[in-house]
Each structure stands twice: as C-alpha cells, then as structure tokens.
Write an enzyme that holds these catalytic residues in place. Structure first.
Site, short mmCIF file in Angstrom:
data_model
loop_
_atom_site.label_atom_id
_atom_site.label_comp_id
_atom_site.label_asym_id
_atom_site.label_seq_id
_atom_site.Cartn_x
_atom_site.Cartn_y
_atom_site.Cartn_z
N CYS A 83 0.84 -1.19 0.00
CA CYS A 83 0.00 0.00 0.00
C CYS A 83 0.88 1.25 0.00
CB CYS A 83 -0.98 -0.03 1.18
SG CYS A 83 -2.35 1.15 0.99
N HIS A 191 -3.81 -5.03 -0.05
CA HIS A 191 -3.34 -5.56 1.23
C HIS A 191 -3.35 -7.09 1.22
CE1 HIS A 191 -3.18 -1.76 3.49
NE2 HIS A 191 -4.16 -1.39 2.69
N GLU A 193 -2.24 -9.01 3.42
CA GLU A 193 -2.54 -9.49 4.78
C GLU A 193 -4.03 -9.54 5.06
OE1 GLU A 193 -2.37 -5.01 5.21
OE2 GLU A 193 -1.39 -6.55 4.00
#
EC number: 4.3.2.10
Length: 209
Positions: A83, A191, A193
């Site tokens: 990001c 993202h 994650e």
C-alpha cells in the site's frame, strides 16, 4: 538457505496485520525498528497505511530512509512494499505536499481524481477487486487468474511507465497499477494481509524469491 523476514515498523497502522499474516507461513521473523536489526534478514517487508508524506517523514525520523534506500538500490535482499509502502518506492508523491520517495521505480503517486477528475468514483477505493497479471509474474504464481481478487483501500494511485519494471493492473474507473516487480523489489497497492488465500499465496511467493 534459511529464511528470516524483517517487517519494518515505523508506526504504520497495519504492522500487526502483516506480522500475523507472515507468521502463518511459519518462518522466522524480526520486528524491525532500527536498521541494524535487518543484518541477518533475508527478506524485508514495508507495510503501509496512511499518507505518503507522513510515511517518508517517519522513516527519516527513525533514520531508516538511507539504509532502506541503499538496500533497495543494491538489490541484495528481496523487498516488498505494501500500500503506502509500495507508493513511497516511486520518485514522488503528491499527498498533502509534494514529497520525494525512494525512486526505485520511475513515476509518481497522485490522487485518482487529480489524474482524471471527470471520473465519478467513490473514494477511497475500498473492497475486493480482481488483479490482472502476466503469466510470468513472480508474485502471482499459483494464483488463479480467474479468481485473482485482492483487498484494496486507497485514494491515490501509482503512475509509471518504467520500462525496467513489470506491472499488474486493476480496473476502477480506469486501469491503474496494482503491483509492480523490478529486480528484487516488489510493490502491491492492495493488502495481501487482508486478502485471505490469495494474499497468503502472494506472501509465500515473495518469500521464495
């Protein structure tokens, strides 16, 4: 060679999320707050939530900017920016105030509407979108191109025509850069994650570089 991942903590809001995602891959990790802690790391990850200018300021305050830039330029360790961690790898960002980035990839970061103000987009761009990637992409190996959805949360986009980098794209009003690969440096606007199975596969691919 054994893998040890250094995850750089400069106050980014999603450090813990990235840490937890990498921990699921069952590899040694280092919580990096000073560059000396990266000495025996094989891979480095720079998370990011927030503004380009504040991220660069914080890295300067922690005396991490120049060591990270040297590591990126030398290309000795695979490096992944997430990001804002991806955006600051550009030459410049325009968020709040023009700010120089690491300059690994030729290009800049601008607000979606400053590029094409006529687009009727809801911003930030939040949610799941498909990423279009090349078959030979390192980061996207093992990910089904028909189900290549990832989680985004941003209002600024990476703009580049760097011929030495390869790019993956997403559609939101127009095509924009969702990820890049240049030598041993990688960046993703989304993202991983927060992207469940696809995100875990992408992180696993990065650790295999």
């Amino acid at each position: 060679m054994s893998i040890k991942v250094g995850i750089i903590d400069y106050g980014s809001g999603n450090f813990s999320s990235v840490w937890n995602a990498v921990r699921k891959l069952d590899c040694p990790m280092v919580h990096v707050q000073m560059f000396e802690q990266t000495t025996d790391c094989t891979h480095l990850i720079l998370p990011g939530v927030g503004a380009f200018s504040s991220a660069m300021k914080r890295l300067q305050e922690l005396e991490l900017f120049h060591p990270i830039k040297e590591s990126i330029d030398e290309g000795k360790k695979p490096f992944l920016g997430i990001c804002v961690g991806m955006q600051i790898l550009a030459e410049e960002g325009s968020e709040f105030t023009p700010t120089r980035g690491f300059g690994k990839v030729k290009g800049r970061v601008d607000h979606f509407l400053s590029v094409e103000p006529q687009l009727n987009l809801r911003l930030p761009h939040i949610g799941w979108n498909d990423v279009l990637f090349e078959k030979n992409s390192t980061l996207f190996q093992g990910i089904d191109p028909e189900e290549s959805n990832f989680y985004f949360d941003h209002s600024y986009q990476f703009i580049s025509e760097d011929k030495d980098a390869s790019f993956s794209h997403c559609e939101y009003g127009r095509k924009f850069i969702a990820a890049f690969e240049k030598e041993n440096t990688f960046g993703v606007q989304f993202h991983p994650e927060k992207s469940q199975r696809n995100g875990q596969q992408l992180l696993r691919n990065f650790l295999q570089v």
